[in-house]
Design an enzyme around this catalytic site. Structure first.
Site, PDB file in Angstrom:
ATOM      1  N   LYS A  32       0.862  -1.180   0.000  1.00  0.00           N
ATOM      2  CA  LYS A  32       0.000   0.000   0.000  1.00  0.00           C
ATOM      3  C   LYS A  32       0.901   1.233   0.000  1.00  0.00           C
ATOM      4  O   LYS A  32       1.925   1.253   0.695  1.00  0.00           O
ATOM      5  CB  LYS A  32      -0.903  -0.020   1.240  1.00  0.00           C
ATOM      6  CG  LYS A  32      -1.891   1.137   1.311  1.00  0.00           C
ATOM      7  CD  LYS A  32      -2.835   0.996   2.518  1.00  0.00           C
ATOM      8  CE  LYS A  32      -3.851   2.117   2.601  1.00  0.00           C
ATOM      9  NZ  LYS A  32      -4.799   1.969   3.729  1.00  0.00           N
TER      10      LYS A  32
ATOM     11  N   SER B 135      -9.861   2.374   2.803  1.00  0.00           N
ATOM     12  CA  SER B 135      -8.921   3.079   1.975  1.00  0.00           C
ATOM     13  C   SER B 135      -7.936   2.184   1.232  1.00  0.00           C
ATOM     14  O   SER B 135      -7.310   2.643   0.269  1.00  0.00           O
ATOM     15  CB  SER B 135      -8.116   4.058   2.835  1.00  0.00           C
ATOM     16  OG  SER B 135      -7.310   3.357   3.767  1.00  0.00           O
TER      17      SER B 135
ATOM     18  N   SER C  96     -10.206  -0.063   7.007  1.00  0.00           N
ATOM     19  CA  SER C  96      -9.626   0.000   5.663  1.00  0.00           C
ATOM     20  C   SER C  96      -8.955  -1.256   5.139  1.00  0.00           C
ATOM     21  O   SER C  96      -8.584  -1.295   3.962  1.00  0.00           O
ATOM     22  CB  SER C  96      -8.627   1.144   5.585  1.00  0.00           C
ATOM     23  OG  SER C  96      -9.320   2.345   5.408  1.00  0.00           O
TER      24      SER C  96
HETATM   25  N1  GLN Z   1     -13.250   4.729   6.143  1.00  0.00           N
HETATM   26  C1  GLN Z   1     -12.668   5.168   7.377  1.00  0.00           C
HETATM   27  C2  GLN Z   1     -12.245   6.606   7.256  1.00  0.00           C
HETATM   28  O1  GLN Z   1     -12.541   7.186   6.278  1.00  0.00           O
HETATM   29  C3  GLN Z   1     -11.525   4.283   7.764  1.00  0.00           C
HETATM   30  C4  GLN Z   1     -10.306   4.530   6.984  1.00  0.00           C
HETATM   31  C5  GLN Z   1      -9.165   3.663   7.398  1.00  0.00           C
HETATM   32  O2  GLN Z   1      -9.332   2.637   8.048  1.00  0.00           O
HETATM   33  N2  GLN Z   1      -7.957   4.104   7.043  1.00  0.00           N
HETATM   34  O3  GLN Z   1     -11.631   7.167   8.103  1.00  0.00           O
END
Ligand code: GLN
Length: 486
Positions: free
Chosen positions: A78, A153, A177
């Site tokens: 990532k 994400s 995410s």
């Molecule tokens: N969707 C969540 C956010 O927007 C979690 C994102 C994540 O786990 N990095 O913060």
């Protein structure tokens, strides 16, 4: 041969028997990336030369008899993990030109294990998002349906594994995410206990919640890779100094007598559609495997989304203050003075979701509102943690859905942040309490995959992985590959 359909264990065994070389394996994935990545937009950077150099080194290690279980296996990182000499963007214009001068611990450990770096995967900007649509590099598409999002994400990592453009990828999970995108593309993903994997060199979003983990087709693959990245790191002050179990060796721990808690709050509302039917079928499957299912309650869990959207923005507003146009990252043209440099560099470098979070965070931390929002949220966080602790005095694992619905249309939720935030309604609790959790595929709603979530007590990764493996030993959802990528 369809090298991309083999599991990590199979790849490792075949490399060891010299059925193919790591260079051949790597080239196979690079060819798949060349033909499929333009439509999927899942990799931001493809490191072909580096990959082939890694593969040659791996082949030498195999020939010399010094190879380990992961030697020569390609992996995608990532783009939140710093990679020495390689562009590390975090999905942001702010870091579009950033070449990291060092490796994150996760990157260093996977390199030391002899893996091959294929490239860096697309992601929501600074990991803020649930659909991969906040990336400066454009959205990633879901390999099961190019009109749908892959989740976020870690949407790029999810898509490359689902389309078999990498056997395995790293992800990070601050509020879901790893698990939510894994569910939306039909793969397995594990978010370990907070502190189990080092955050050193992993660009910070919300430091008390961020945790690195693994995304792969199966729990067995996740176990092999988690083993390589887990463990104490003196460079991360929240890393826990505790031995790492042998996850792969413990995969076949018996399920009989395992107590699995059905999280009441997750099942009582909003689970009447196809996702609910599929998740309920998983409960039956575990009963058939000999587990005992009991209902448990975490009464404060419904407060997890509002709690998270105070705590995470607060931490992000602090963490992202380092991007000021002075030391690294985007700098505006011809600044008039220092204040203009700060304002325009940040104004141009960050996208709108990141700005929304920074402003929310600055607000909840401000002198007049700290007690009403930030302090209150921290108190609720303690209550949620206590609820989980009480639940784990009755059961070994908890079960629930991963995501309220399968993959949705690109563009469907971009203008409605609250609806977007509700995607993480089932995943955020584990982050607030620092618990390990994983998502595994459990069926299809039409042509789209659905995931089920398992949550464990602190450092219960082995239990999570073995329960997931038991389910995957009697089902084949984790082996399904979208037709266009077979
Ligand atoms: N969707 C969540 C956010 O927007 C979690 C994102 C994540 O786990 N990095 O913060």
């Amino acid at each position: 041969m369809s090298l991309h359909t083999l599991s990590v264990a199979e790849l490792s065994a075949s490399l060891g028997r010299r059925e193919f070389s790591s260079v051949e394996l790597t080239q196979h994935f690079l060819d798949r990336i060349s033909s499929s990545n333009p439509a999927l937009n899942a990799y931001i950077t493809i490191t072909a030369e580096r990959a082939l150099a890694d593969a040659r080194a791996a082949d030498q290690a195999i020939a010399a008899g010094t190879a380990g279980a992961l030697t020569g296996i390609p992996v995608a990182q990532k783009d939140i993990f710093c990679t020495d000499g390689i562009r590390t963007t975090c999905g942001s214009r702010m870091l579009d030109n950033f070449i990291s001068p060092y490796d994150a611990t996760v990157v260093e450990r996977l390199a030391a294990a002899g893996t091959v770096l294929l490239g860096k995967t697309n992601m929501d900007e600074f990991a803020m998002g649930s659909s991969n649509e906040t990336s400066w590099y454009g959205p990633v598409r879901n390999p099961w349906d190019l009109a749908k999002v892959p989740g976020g994400s870690s949407g790029g990592s999810a898509a490359v594994v689902a389309a078999r453009l990498a056997p395995v990828a790293t992800g990070t999970d601050t509020g879901g995410s790893i698990r939510q995108p894994a569910a939306l593309v039909g793969i397995s993903g594990i978010k370990p206990t907070y502190g189990r994997v080092s955050r050193y060199g992993m660009i910070a979003f919300a430091s008390s919640l961020d945790q690195a983990g693994i995304m792969a087709p199966s729990a067995e693959d996740c176990a092999l890779f988690l083993q390589a990245i887990a463990g104490f790191d003196p460079r991360d002050s929240t890393s826990v100094d505790r031995p790492v179990p042998r996850y792969s060796a413990e995969l076949n721990s018996p399920i009989k007598g395992l107590r699995i808690g059905i999280l009441k709050e997750f099942f009582e509302r909003g689970l009447d559609g196809p996702t609910g039917v599929l998740v309920n079928a998983v409960l039956d499957q575990y009963r058939a495997l000999g587990a005992e299912l009991v209902e448990v309650s975490c009464p404060n869990l419904p407060l997890s989304v509002p709690t998270y959207y105070v705590v995470a923005p607060a931490e992000c507003s602090s963490n992202l203050s380092r991007f000021d146009g002075v030391r690294f990252g985007h700098r505006c043209e011809n600044p008039r003075d220092l204040m203009d440099l700060y304002k325009r560099s940040r104004g141009e470098g960050f996208g709108s979701e990141v700005k929304r979070r920074i402003m929310t965070g600055a607000y909840v931390l401000s002198a007049g509102y700290y007690d009403a929002y930030y302090l209150k949220a921290q108190k609720v966080r303690s209550l949620i943690t206590a609820d989980f602790k009480a639940a784990f005095s009755q059961v070994d694992l908890l079960i629930g859905p991963t995501s309220p619905s399968p993959a949705f249309d690109l563009g469907a939720k971009v203008d409605d942040p609250i609806t977007m935030y509700l995607n993480d309604i089932y995943t955020i609790g584990a982050n607030l309490a620092g618990l390990p959790a994983m998502s595994i595929p459990c069926g299809f709603d039409g042509h789209l995959p659905v995931g089920v979530q398992l949550i464990g007590p602190h450092f219960g990764e082995s239990r999570l992985l073995s329960a997931a493996h038991a389910y995957q030993s009697v089902t084949d959802f984790h082996r399904r590959i979208p037709a266009a990528y077979v």
